[in-house]
Design an enzyme around this catalytic site. Structure first.
Site, mmCIF file in Angstrom:
data_model
loop_
_atom_site.group_PDB
_atom_site.id
_atom_site.type_symbol
_atom_site.label_atom_id
_atom_site.label_comp_id
_atom_site.label_asym_id
_atom_site.label_seq_id
_atom_site.Cartn_x
_atom_site.Cartn_y
_atom_site.Cartn_z
ATOM 1 N N ARG A 56 0.843 -1.209 0.000
ATOM 2 C CA ARG A 56 0.000 0.000 0.000
ATOM 3 C C ARG A 56 0.884 1.268 0.000
ATOM 4 O O ARG A 56 0.615 2.232 -0.664
ATOM 5 C CB ARG A 56 -0.914 0.050 1.246
ATOM 6 C CG ARG A 56 -1.747 -1.186 1.527
ATOM 7 C CD ARG A 56 -3.044 -1.183 0.747
ATOM 8 N NE ARG A 56 -2.918 -1.522 -0.644
ATOM 9 C CZ ARG A 56 -2.646 -2.756 -1.128
ATOM 10 N NH1 ARG A 56 -2.448 -3.785 -0.341
ATOM 11 N NH2 ARG A 56 -2.560 -2.969 -2.429
ATOM 12 N N GLN A 86 -11.486 8.099 6.807
ATOM 13 C CA GLN A 86 -11.201 6.699 7.130
ATOM 14 C C GLN A 86 -9.959 6.247 6.373
ATOM 15 O O GLN A 86 -9.463 5.146 6.583
ATOM 16 C CB GLN A 86 -12.387 5.815 6.724
ATOM 17 C CG GLN A 86 -13.665 6.140 7.471
ATOM 18 C CD GLN A 86 -14.875 5.502 6.795
ATOM 19 O OE1 GLN A 86 -15.199 4.343 7.030
ATOM 20 N NE2 GLN A 86 -15.547 6.255 5.941
ATOM 21 N N ASN A 87 -9.484 7.109 5.460
ATOM 22 C CA ASN A 87 -8.372 6.701 4.600
ATOM 23 C C ASN A 87 -7.048 6.790 5.338
ATOM 24 O O ASN A 87 -6.805 7.725 6.103
ATOM 25 C CB ASN A 87 -8.321 7.576 3.345
ATOM 26 C CG ASN A 87 -9.574 7.413 2.509
ATOM 27 O OD1 ASN A 87 -10.332 6.472 2.720
ATOM 28 N ND2 ASN A 87 -9.799 8.317 1.572
ATOM 29 N N ASP A 89 -4.262 6.847 3.504
ATOM 30 C CA ASP A 89 -3.322 7.544 2.601
ATOM 31 C C ASP A 89 -3.167 8.998 3.057
ATOM 32 O O ASP A 89 -3.849 9.457 3.976
ATOM 33 C CB ASP A 89 -3.796 7.440 1.136
ATOM 34 C CG ASP A 89 -5.114 8.176 0.865
ATOM 35 O OD1 ASP A 89 -5.254 9.328 1.304
ATOM 36 O OD2 ASP A 89 -5.988 7.597 0.182
ATOM 37 N N HIS A 104 -8.614 5.903 11.002
ATOM 38 C CA HIS A 104 -8.067 4.540 10.920
ATOM 39 C C HIS A 104 -6.545 4.515 10.829
ATOM 40 O O HIS A 104 -5.973 3.512 10.425
ATOM 41 C CB HIS A 104 -8.696 3.796 9.723
ATOM 42 C CG HIS A 104 -10.156 3.530 9.906
ATOM 43 N ND1 HIS A 104 -11.002 3.160 8.890
ATOM 44 C CD2 HIS A 104 -10.935 3.590 11.025
ATOM 45 C CE1 HIS A 104 -12.235 3.007 9.360
ATOM 46 N NE2 HIS A 104 -12.230 3.271 10.650
ATOM 47 N N THR A 180 -17.600 6.803 0.659
ATOM 48 C CA THR A 180 -17.602 5.724 1.661
ATOM 49 C C THR A 180 -18.899 4.941 1.577
ATOM 50 O O THR A 180 -19.974 5.528 1.422
ATOM 51 C CB THR A 180 -17.379 6.241 3.102
ATOM 52 O OG1 THR A 180 -17.578 5.147 4.019
ATOM 53 C CG2 THR A 180 -18.301 7.384 3.497
HETATM 54 P P1 OAD Z 1 -15.547 0.977 0.678
HETATM 55 O O1 OAD Z 1 -14.715 0.228 -0.308
HETATM 56 O O2 OAD Z 1 -16.377 0.214 1.638
HETATM 57 O O3 OAD Z 1 -16.513 1.983 -0.081
HETATM 58 C C1 OAD Z 1 -16.023 2.800 -1.120
HETATM 59 C C2 OAD Z 1 -17.130 3.700 -1.596
HETATM 60 O O4 OAD Z 1 -16.577 4.553 -2.585
HETATM 61 C C3 OAD Z 1 -18.327 2.955 -2.235
HETATM 62 O O5 OAD Z 1 -19.536 3.492 -1.745
HETATM 63 C C4 OAD Z 1 -18.146 3.255 -3.726
HETATM 64 O O6 OAD Z 1 -19.400 3.335 -4.431
HETATM 65 C C5 OAD Z 1 -17.473 4.614 -3.684
HETATM 66 N N1 OAD Z 1 -16.686 4.952 -4.878
HETATM 67 C C6 OAD Z 1 -16.078 4.149 -5.777
HETATM 68 N N2 OAD Z 1 -15.465 4.871 -6.729
HETATM 69 C C7 OAD Z 1 -15.682 6.181 -6.420
HETATM 70 C C8 OAD Z 1 -15.306 7.428 -7.007
HETATM 71 N N3 OAD Z 1 -14.549 7.503 -8.108
HETATM 72 N N4 OAD Z 1 -15.732 8.556 -6.415
HETATM 73 C C9 OAD Z 1 -16.492 8.512 -5.270
HETATM 74 N N5 OAD Z 1 -16.871 7.379 -4.679
HETATM 75 C C10 OAD Z 1 -16.478 6.223 -5.242
HETATM 76 O O7 OAD Z 1 -14.521 1.966 1.443
HETATM 77 P P2 OAD Z 1 -14.704 2.722 2.848
HETATM 78 O O8 OAD Z 1 -16.125 3.075 3.073
HETATM 79 O O9 OAD Z 1 -13.683 3.797 2.884
HETATM 80 O O10 OAD Z 1 -10.796 0.062 7.196
HETATM 81 O O11 OAD Z 1 -14.292 1.571 3.848
HETATM 82 C C11 OAD Z 1 -14.248 1.839 5.226
HETATM 83 C C12 OAD Z 1 -13.159 1.024 5.891
HETATM 84 O O12 OAD Z 1 -13.296 -0.343 5.523
HETATM 85 C C13 OAD Z 1 -11.750 1.371 5.463
HETATM 86 O O13 OAD Z 1 -11.235 2.497 6.147
HETATM 87 C C14 OAD Z 1 -10.980 0.123 5.773
HETATM 88 C C15 OAD Z 1 -11.973 -0.893 5.267
HETATM 89 O O14 OAD Z 1 -11.917 -2.147 5.832
HETATM 90 C C16 OAD Z 1 -9.824 -0.706 7.721
HETATM 91 O O15 OAD Z 1 -9.092 -1.420 7.055
HETATM 92 C C17 OAD Z 1 -9.695 -0.595 9.205
#
Ligand code: OAD
Length: 234
Positions: A56, A86-87, A89, A104, A180
């Site tokens: 990563r 939550q990112n 990066d 996170h 998210t």
């Molecule tokens: P997810 O992968 O669960 O969700 C990503 C979201 O981004 C989805 O709703 C997609 O529809 C949306 N998406 C995709 N492409 C996009 C774009 N170009 N523009 C805008 N949105 C887009 O990711 P998170 O919700 O961030 O934690 O996940 C939360 C946590 O789950 C992370 O922080 C990580 C993971 O497990 C840990 O590892 C502790």
């Protein structure tokens, strides 16, 4: 100045070439979350976990902030902005945002396993070291002699920045949720702390419903969605 809080997730970095977790072709199709992002996974196979985060970090080194990160930073001209992300990066920082809470943890930081769990109520927060984009290997030690581990909140661990994030959301006049899936708690539950009258916007290409007053979804990718939001707010 009105207070605007951004709650961001992996989708805001998708257009920078960083994979999300739960989309098709996302990271959790390639890896088992319990192997690489949980405290139990760390105890089972530390090398596998270090390798996952080394990859990563290498990827982040070549990624650039996209227009969504930059437009979020530009909101600071008109609003008092805090980004709760939550990112792990650093693309919000590199995109120009100045106030960021990493719920996170952060990919470019490490700490010793001897400091135990990173805990908000601990009177002695752990010493954290910048590692930049370098790999960590088994045998790489902190000054206290403990194995270095990523400064990441894993499943099964407390979320130390939660109380600061909650207080920030409570004060928001505008909450922007971007990129998210709202699948992971406690982060997803932060939206329940908005005060009455807070306007809530959500930018995501997928339809996501939030049960709240004053809720507007902008169904678009992060960059296009941010352009639309700036028009609405201007
Ligand atoms: P997810 O992968 O669960 O969700 C990503 C979201 O981004 C989805 O709703 C997609 O529809 C949306 N998406 C995709 N492409 C996009 C774009 N170009 N523009 C805008 N949105 C887009 O990711 P998170 O919700 O961030 O934690 O996940 C939360 C946590 O789950 C992370 O922080 C990580 C993971 O497990 C840990 O590892 C502790």
């Amino acid at each position: 100045m009105q207070k605007l809080v951004v709650l961001s997730g992996a989708g805001v970095s998708a257009e920078s070439g960083i994979k999300t977790f739960r989309d098709s072709n996302g990271l959790w199709e390639e890896y088992r979350v319990e192997d690489v992002a949980s405290i139990d996974g760390w105890h089972r196979n530390r090398e596998m976990v270090l390798d996952f985060y080394n990859q990563r970090r290498r990827q982040l080194e070549t990624a650039q902030p996209n227009d969504a990160h930059k437009l979020i930073a530009s909101l600071e001209k008109d609003f008092e902005v805090t980004v709760v992300t939550q990112n792990i990066d650093n693309l919000h920082e590199r995109g120009g945002s100045s106030k960021i809470i990493h719920l996170h943890g952060e990919l470019t930081k490490v700490r010793s396993i001897k400091t135990g769990e990173w805990n908000s109520i601990s009177s002695n927060p752990p010493a954290v070291f910048d590692i930049g984009y370098k790999d960590i290997h088994l045998g790489d030690l902190a000054p206290d002699g403990g194995q270095l581990r990523p400064h990441i909140v894993w499943f099964g661990e407390a979320v130390p920045e939660l109380s600061r994030a909650t207080k920030t959301v409570e004060q928001a006049d505008i909450l922007l949720i971007i990129g998210t899936s709202l699948n992971v708690y406690p982060a997803a539950g932060l939206i329940n702390y908005t005060k009455s009258g807070c306007r809530i916007f959500l930018i995501d290409p997928q339809p996501i419903h939030v049960n709240a007053h004053n809720f507007t979804q902008i169904q678009a990718k992060a960059t296009d969605g941010m352009r639309k939001l700036l028009e609405i707010l201007s």
